[in-house]
Scaffold this motif. Structure first.
Motif, PDB file in Angstrom:
ATOM      1  N   TYR A 100     -10.673   7.445   6.305  1.00 53.68           N
ATOM      2  CA  TYR A 100      -9.182   7.434   5.757  1.00 53.68           C
ATOM      3  C   TYR A 100      -9.087   8.833   4.818  1.00 53.68           C
ATOM      4  N   GLN A 140      -4.214   7.407   4.065  1.00 57.00           N
ATOM      5  CA  GLN A 140      -3.842   7.610   5.664  1.00 57.00           C
ATOM      6  C   GLN A 140      -5.119   7.370   6.616  1.00 57.00           C
ATOM      7  N   LEU A 141      -4.833   6.704   7.624  1.00 57.59           N
ATOM      8  CA  LEU A 141      -5.841   6.888   8.572  1.00 57.59           C
ATOM      9  C   LEU A 141      -6.125   8.050   9.282  1.00 57.59           C
ATOM     10  N   LYS A 147     -10.776   6.350  13.844  1.00 55.89           N
ATOM     11  CA  LYS A 147     -11.515   5.132  13.975  1.00 55.89           C
ATOM     12  C   LYS A 147     -12.378   5.204  15.139  1.00 55.89           C
ATOM     13  N   GLY A 199       6.843   2.767   7.724  1.00 52.12           N
ATOM     14  CA  GLY A 199       5.349   2.315   7.283  1.00 52.12           C
ATOM     15  C   GLY A 199       5.363   1.285   6.248  1.00 52.12           C
ATOM     16  N   ILE A 242       4.265  -3.314   7.641  1.00 60.01           N
ATOM     17  CA  ILE A 242       5.059  -2.742   8.887  1.00 60.01           C
ATOM     18  C   ILE A 242       5.222  -3.830   9.530  1.00 60.01           C
ATOM     19  N   HIS A 284       3.712  -6.792  11.552  1.00 59.38           N
ATOM     20  CA  HIS A 284       2.278  -7.012  11.107  1.00 59.38           C
ATOM     21  C   HIS A 284       2.253  -8.124  10.452  1.00 59.38           C
ATOM     22  N   ALA A 335      -2.172  -2.958   2.238  1.00 59.59           N
ATOM     23  CA  ALA A 335      -2.452  -2.467   3.667  1.00 59.59           C
ATOM     24  C   ALA A 335      -2.005  -3.594   4.668  1.00 59.59           C
ATOM     25  N   SER A 346      -1.665  -4.859   8.677  1.00 62.40           N
ATOM     26  CA  SER A 346      -2.439  -4.955  10.077  1.00 62.40           C
ATOM     27  C   SER A 346      -1.783  -5.883  10.810  1.00 62.40           C
ATOM     28  N   THR A 379      -6.783  -2.619  12.724  1.00 61.75           N
ATOM     29  CA  THR A 379      -6.775  -1.514  11.854  1.00 61.75           C
ATOM     30  C   THR A 379      -5.532  -1.639  10.684  1.00 61.75           C
ATOM     31  N   GLN A 380      -5.990  -1.226   9.546  1.00 61.51           N
ATOM     32  CA  GLN A 380      -5.072  -1.434   8.417  1.00 61.51           C
ATOM     33  C   GLN A 380      -4.445  -0.062   8.105  1.00 61.51           C
ATOM     34  N   TYR A 381      -3.016  -0.339   7.761  1.00 60.21           N
ATOM     35  CA  TYR A 381      -2.453   0.821   7.512  1.00 60.21           C
ATOM     36  C   TYR A 381      -1.918   0.705   6.008  1.00 60.21           C
TER      37      TYR A 381
END
Lengths: 115, 115
Positions: free
Chosen positions: A36, A45-46, A49, B3, B26, B29, B92, B94, B103-105
């Motif tokens: 990240y 921000q990703l 991965k 986002g 998001i 999610h 975050a 996901s 995957t976490q945002y």
């Protein structure tokens, strides 16, 4: 328990230099691995991965390969730009299906790129 | 897709007060995780919610609590604030697949300052 070790920083490079940021991990099972990036005043921000051994994640010129034999996930970029200046975090994700989504982070490393 | 959003972005409180932070994930999610980021301790996991249930909890005192609503939006609450609670709180989201590919945002964070 799970842990992530990142190389000590900060790192200062000239524009167009080659970048390597080391990351090693300790975990049971086969975790997913992440990089990240955090720009000043922002969230994470990703960047990229990898979810299994020998996978290569890539994005915006950055690459990292999941090396199970060395438990590493080093981040590389062939030619850095001033806009790459940020803090970079290596993170460890779930090790098995059915686990929760918790991420374990390294301490982060600050990259500064000079024009 | 929009986002992860967090409100408010900045908060100033005094010791002893309580605070509530909000996170909208998001769309689609179902998992929301909270992290605390400080210069000394780095990024630390607080808790994760999935389908309105706490699925995992980090090593924080009971003053830190959270909840998740049926629309997956989440709030975290800190009671009896201490100076050491000053931090960037990151949310975050996901999909919540609870597997190695989840995957976490992250959102932009809420900067909490305790005076």
């Amino acid at each position: 328990g799970d842990s992530v070790t990142q190389m000590e920083g900060p790192v200062t490079l000239s524009e167009e230099a080659f970048l390597t940021i080391n990351c090693t991990y300790t975990a049971t099972g086969y975790p997913s691995l992440f990089w990240y990036v955090q720009y000043p005043g922002e969230g994470l921000q990703l960047l990229l991965k990898a979810t299994k051994a020998d996978d290569k994640g890539s994005n915006k010129g950055f690459e990292a390969t999941y090396r199970k034999e060395t438990t590493s996930f080093h981040l590389e970029k062939g030619s850095v730009q001033v806009s790459d200046s940020a803090v970079y975090f290596c993170a460890l994700g779930p090790s098995y299906t059915g686990a929760n989504s918790k991420l374990t982070f390294g301490k982060g490393i600050t990259l500064s790129v000079r024009p | 897709k929009a986002g992860v959003t967090q409100t408010p972005r900045y908060l100033i409180k005094t010791r002893g007060q309580q605070v509530t932070l909000s996170c909208s994930p998001i769309s689609g999610h179902r998992s929301v995780s909270w992290y605390q980021q400080t210069p000394g301790q780095g990024l630390q996991f607080l808790f994760e919610y999935f389908s309105e249930t706490q699925r995992n909890k980090g090593n924080f005192p009971g003053r830190f609590s959270g909840r998740q609503f049926s629309n997956s939006r989440s709030e975290m609450n800190v009671s009896t604030l201490e100076l050491g609670d000053s931090a960037l709180y990151l949310c975050a989201s996901s999909p919540g697949l609870a597997g190695v590919t989840d995957t976490q945002y992250f959102g932009p964070g809420t900067r909490l300052t305790v005076l």
